[in-house]
Design an enzyme around this catalytic site. Sequence first.
Site, PDB file in Angstrom:
ATOM      1  CG  HIS A   1      65.997  -4.380  22.790  1.00  0.00           C
ATOM      2  ND1 HIS A   1      65.334  -3.272  22.308  1.00  0.00           N
ATOM      3  CD2 HIS A   1      66.429  -4.042  24.039  1.00  0.00           C
ATOM      4  CE1 HIS A   1      65.374  -2.310  23.219  1.00  0.00           C
ATOM      5  NE2 HIS A   1      66.025  -2.760  24.283  1.00  0.00           N
ATOM      6  CD  GLU A   2      67.524  -6.676  26.693  1.00  0.00           C
ATOM      7  OE1 GLU A   2      68.475  -6.009  27.160  1.00  0.00           O
ATOM      8  OE2 GLU A   2      66.359  -6.257  26.710  1.00  0.00           O
TER       9      GLU A   2
ATOM     10  CG  HIS B   1      70.628  -2.581  25.559  1.00  0.00           C
ATOM     11  ND1 HIS B   1      70.706  -1.213  25.660  1.00  0.00           N
ATOM     12  CD2 HIS B   1      69.309  -2.873  25.652  1.00  0.00           C
ATOM     13  CE1 HIS B   1      69.507  -0.701  25.797  1.00  0.00           C
ATOM     14  NE2 HIS B   1      68.631  -1.692  25.784  1.00  0.00           N
TER      15      HIS B   1
ATOM     16  CB  CYS C   1      64.632   0.865  25.277  1.00  0.00           C
ATOM     17  SG  CYS C   1      66.220   0.577  26.071  1.00  0.00           S
ATOM     18  CG  LEU C   2      63.204  -1.688  30.816  1.00  0.00           C
ATOM     19  CD1 LEU C   2      63.740  -2.765  31.746  1.00  0.00           C
ATOM     20  CD2 LEU C   2      61.802  -1.271  31.201  1.00  0.00           C
TER      21      LEU C   2
ATOM     22  N   GLY D   1      63.270  -7.663  29.365  1.00  0.00           N
ATOM     23  CA  GLY D   1      64.684  -7.948  29.210  1.00  0.00           C
ATOM     24  C   GLY D   1      65.489  -6.806  29.793  1.00  0.00           C
TER      25      GLY D   1
ATOM     26  CD  GLN E   1      68.662  -1.835  29.305  1.00  0.00           C
ATOM     27  OE1 GLN E   1      68.550  -3.056  29.198  1.00  0.00           O
ATOM     28  NE2 GLN E   1      67.660  -0.990  29.110  1.00  0.00           N
TER      29      GLN E   1
END
Length: 185
Positions: free
Chosen positions: A146-147, A150, A104-105, A56, A61
């Site tokens: 999670h997204e 963000h 997380c990226l 995702g 991000q």
Amino acid sequence: MRHGVIPGSRGAVRPMRFLGDPGLRAPCAEVTVFDAELARLIEDMYATMYAAHGVGLAANQIGVGLRVFVFDCPDDEDHRHLGHVVNPRLAAADGVSVHGPEGCLSLPGIEAGTPRYDRAVIEGVTMTGEPVRIEGTGFFARCLQHECDHLDGGLFLDRLSGLRRRRVLRAVRRAPWAAAAGAGA
């Protein structure tokens, strides 16, 4: 066999933002223009997510403060969920709260058992403005929550406390990307 374009195959990989970037902590703005620029953003987001080996990715991000995220994520039964949501709203998050591994990226290489509900429902629109409702369970529900976090300026580490949070923050301080990003909680 699929007939069509693979998401991200025409996109450009954009630079990832890491913990410490102020854009990750700012709530994202609603999308109001549904045009070719939005379609290009989504295509680039897929390309970036795949290049980073993620499931995702939220627009902030990659430095774009708009309420958009993409996903290519399995659920607990290994069913693949592929799509995007513009102006998503977490309509429901319920069921059992599960502490599961989450990364997380924007915090590469860092993972912690994070509490999330086992079911999530997201409502929003597609890149063309068509209404969409996505329901997920298990790992996919975790991804959806999670997204959405963000896009509200949150990170998974905000859901941690005690020893788990201290361990993540210690790992962040030691991460090779942290100094360059000015990382801090």
